[in-house]
Design a protein around this motif. Structure first.
Motif, mmCIF file in Angstrom:
data_model
loop_
_atom_site.group_PDB
_atom_site.id
_atom_site.type_symbol
_atom_site.label_atom_id
_atom_site.label_comp_id
_atom_site.label_asym_id
_atom_site.label_seq_id
_atom_site.Cartn_x
_atom_site.Cartn_y
_atom_site.Cartn_z
ATOM 1 N N LEU A 3 0.828 -1.205 0.000
ATOM 2 C CA LEU A 3 0.000 0.000 0.000
ATOM 3 C C LEU A 3 0.866 1.259 0.000
ATOM 4 O O LEU A 3 0.495 2.268 -0.564
ATOM 5 C CB LEU A 3 -0.927 0.009 1.213
ATOM 6 N N VAL A 4 2.019 1.197 0.656
ATOM 7 C CA VAL A 4 2.950 2.326 0.681
ATOM 8 C C VAL A 4 4.109 1.976 -0.242
ATOM 9 O O VAL A 4 4.767 0.957 -0.060
ATOM 10 C CB VAL A 4 3.463 2.598 2.111
ATOM 11 N N THR A 5 4.363 2.808 -1.226
ATOM 12 C CA THR A 5 5.390 2.480 -2.215
ATOM 13 C C THR A 5 6.715 3.182 -1.992
ATOM 14 O O THR A 5 7.735 2.738 -2.503
ATOM 15 C CB THR A 5 4.896 2.813 -3.631
ATOM 16 N N THR A 6 6.732 4.288 -1.264
ATOM 17 C CA THR A 6 7.987 4.982 -0.985
ATOM 18 C C THR A 6 7.795 5.913 0.199
ATOM 19 O O THR A 6 6.667 6.236 0.568
ATOM 20 C CB THR A 6 8.500 5.762 -2.216
ATOM 21 N N GLY A 7 8.890 6.336 0.772
ATOM 22 C CA GLY A 7 8.859 7.311 1.854
ATOM 23 C C GLY A 7 9.654 8.536 1.455
ATOM 24 O O GLY A 7 10.609 8.444 0.687
ATOM 25 N N VAL A 8 9.258 9.667 1.980
ATOM 26 C CA VAL A 8 9.941 10.922 1.703
ATOM 27 C C VAL A 8 10.110 11.665 3.018
ATOM 28 O O VAL A 8 9.149 11.832 3.768
ATOM 29 C CB VAL A 8 9.126 11.802 0.725
ATOM 30 N N VAL A 9 11.325 12.102 3.300
ATOM 31 C CA VAL A 9 11.568 12.963 4.455
ATOM 32 C C VAL A 9 11.248 14.383 4.004
ATOM 33 O O VAL A 9 11.701 14.824 2.939
ATOM 34 C CB VAL A 9 13.034 12.872 4.925
ATOM 35 N N VAL A 10 10.457 15.111 4.803
ATOM 36 C CA VAL A 10 10.048 16.460 4.434
ATOM 37 C C VAL A 10 10.528 17.433 5.505
ATOM 38 O O VAL A 10 10.287 17.222 6.699
ATOM 39 C CB VAL A 10 8.513 16.566 4.296
ATOM 40 N N LEU A 11 11.223 18.481 5.058
ATOM 41 C CA LEU A 11 11.674 19.539 5.959
ATOM 42 C C LEU A 11 10.928 20.821 5.618
ATOM 43 O O LEU A 11 10.852 21.208 4.453
ATOM 44 C CB LEU A 11 13.180 19.784 5.803
ATOM 45 N N ASP A 12 10.382 21.476 6.638
ATOM 46 C CA ASP A 12 9.744 22.769 6.430
ATOM 47 C C ASP A 12 10.813 23.852 6.436
ATOM 48 O O ASP A 12 11.781 23.783 7.205
ATOM 49 C CB ASP A 12 8.735 23.058 7.535
ATOM 50 N N CYS A 13 10.635 24.854 5.597
ATOM 51 C CA CYS A 13 11.591 25.954 5.517
ATOM 52 C C CYS A 13 10.926 27.139 4.827
ATOM 53 O O CYS A 13 9.887 26.990 4.191
ATOM 54 C CB CYS A 13 12.842 25.528 4.765
ATOM 55 N N GLU A 15 12.369 29.011 2.377
ATOM 56 C CA GLU A 15 12.744 29.084 0.974
ATOM 57 C C GLU A 15 13.149 27.708 0.452
ATOM 58 O O GLU A 15 14.333 27.366 0.414
ATOM 59 C CB GLU A 15 13.888 30.073 0.788
ATOM 60 N N PRO A 16 12.176 26.903 0.040
ATOM 61 C CA PRO A 16 12.495 25.535 -0.378
ATOM 62 C C PRO A 16 13.438 25.453 -1.572
ATOM 63 O O PRO A 16 14.241 24.532 -1.653
ATOM 64 C CB PRO A 16 11.130 24.925 -0.701
ATOM 65 N N GLU A 17 13.386 26.406 -2.479
ATOM 66 C CA GLU A 17 14.266 26.371 -3.646
ATOM 67 C C GLU A 17 15.731 26.476 -3.220
ATOM 68 O O GLU A 17 16.589 25.751 -3.716
ATOM 69 C CB GLU A 17 13.922 27.507 -4.622
ATOM 70 N N LYS A 18 16.011 27.386 -2.293
ATOM 71 C CA LYS A 18 17.394 27.572 -1.826
ATOM 72 C C LYS A 18 17.875 26.364 -1.032
ATOM 73 O O LYS A 18 19.007 25.921 -1.180
ATOM 74 C CB LYS A 18 17.510 28.833 -0.983
ATOM 75 N N LEU A 19 17.014 25.824 -0.171
ATOM 76 C CA LEU A 19 17.419 24.667 0.620
ATOM 77 C C LEU A 19 17.568 23.432 -0.276
ATOM 78 O O LEU A 19 18.465 22.620 -0.070
ATOM 79 C CB LEU A 19 16.424 24.406 1.747
ATOM 80 N N ALA A 20 16.734 23.302 -1.296
ATOM 81 C CA ALA A 20 16.870 22.197 -2.248
ATOM 82 C C ALA A 20 18.207 22.278 -2.966
ATOM 83 O O ALA A 20 18.864 21.252 -3.182
ATOM 84 C CB ALA A 20 15.723 22.205 -3.248
ATOM 85 N N ASN A 37 5.229 25.545 -3.605
ATOM 86 C CA ASN A 37 5.436 25.370 -2.173
ATOM 87 C C ASN A 37 6.278 24.166 -1.781
ATOM 88 O O ASN A 37 6.453 23.896 -0.591
ATOM 89 C CB ASN A 37 4.084 25.282 -1.452
ATOM 90 N N ARG A 38 6.804 23.444 -2.757
ATOM 91 C CA ARG A 38 7.544 22.226 -2.414
ATOM 92 C C ARG A 38 8.515 21.872 -3.541
ATOM 93 O O ARG A 38 8.182 21.971 -4.719
ATOM 94 C CB ARG A 38 6.546 21.091 -2.206
ATOM 95 N N VAL A 39 9.701 21.415 -3.125
ATOM 96 C CA VAL A 39 10.679 20.893 -4.074
ATOM 97 C C VAL A 39 11.086 19.519 -3.550
ATOM 98 O O VAL A 39 11.386 19.373 -2.364
ATOM 99 C CB VAL A 39 11.925 21.800 -4.183
ATOM 100 N N ARG A 48 14.917 10.068 -0.813
ATOM 101 C CA ARG A 48 14.075 11.178 -1.256
ATOM 102 C C ARG A 48 13.937 12.191 -0.125
ATOM 103 O O ARG A 48 13.713 11.823 1.024
ATOM 104 C CB ARG A 48 12.710 10.674 -1.686
ATOM 105 N N LEU A 49 14.036 13.454 -0.505
ATOM 106 C CA LEU A 49 13.928 14.555 0.441
ATOM 107 C C LEU A 49 13.083 15.641 -0.198
ATOM 108 O O LEU A 49 13.308 16.000 -1.359
ATOM 109 C CB LEU A 49 15.321 15.099 0.781
ATOM 110 N N ALA A 50 12.115 16.138 0.555
ATOM 111 C CA ALA A 50 11.286 17.243 0.057
ATOM 112 C C ALA A 50 11.457 18.430 0.987
ATOM 113 O O ALA A 50 11.601 18.278 2.204
ATOM 114 C CB ALA A 50 9.823 16.825 -0.011
ATOM 115 N N LEU A 51 11.454 19.615 0.409
ATOM 116 C CA LEU A 51 11.555 20.855 1.149
ATOM 117 C C LEU A 51 10.237 21.586 0.932
ATOM 118 O O LEU A 51 9.876 21.887 -0.205
ATOM 119 C CB LEU A 51 12.733 21.697 0.647
ATOM 120 N N ARG A 52 9.526 21.840 2.031
ATOM 121 C CA ARG A 52 8.177 22.410 1.942
ATOM 122 C C ARG A 52 8.152 23.819 2.502
ATOM 123 O O ARG A 52 8.674 24.071 3.594
ATOM 124 C CB ARG A 52 7.199 21.522 2.721
#
Length: 130
Positions: A3-13, A15-20, A37-39, A48-52
């Motif tokens: 049911l779950v195919t992948t995991g992603v760690v998400v960090l709030d910030c 400026e997501p573009e700069k942190l990405a 709002n997310r990269v 996988r890492l997402a910046l929100r």
């Protein structure tokens, strides 16, 4: 079928573009998705890492003793000195606590938005002490 195919760690910030850009360079990752709002990025090993975007975010305050480190990223490296030079050149900063009992094969940093992460040689086998 899972049911779950992948995991992603998400960090709030703020400026997501700069942190990405910081993490893309550090991890030699590629951008796999972006909107206003997310990269999201993916490293060669599949991490996988997402910046929100969060306009009200405040940087974590670790390593202040009154605050517990709730979560952090950990990266396994071969050359601690070379990785430290890269981290600092990208805008990260060391957050060493000066603890003489701390292993010398682990170093702590904050990314440009203040999120904690460590780099270490090898995978830890002992539980965290203290």
């Amino acid at each position: 079928m899972a049911l779950v195919t992948t995991g992603v760690v998400v960090l709030d910030c703020a400026e997501p573009e700069k942190l990405a850009a910081f993490y893309k360079e550090l991890l030699e990752a590629e951008e796999v998705g972006a909107n206003a709002n997310r990269v999201e990025i993916r490293a060669a090993d599949g991490f996988r890492l997402a910046l929100r975007r969060d306009v009200n975010v405040t940087a974590p305050s670790w390593p202040r003793p009154e605050n517990s480190l709730q979560a952090h990223l950990e990266f396994v490296v071969e050359d601690l000195d070379a990785v430290e030079r890269l981290i600092v050149s990208l805008g990260g900063r060391p957050t060493e606590t000066g603890d003489p009992a701390r292993p010398t094969d682990v170093r702590s940093y904050a990314d440009p938005a203040g999120h904690s992460f460590t780099v270490r040689r090898g995978i830890p086998t002992a539980p965290k002490q203290g």
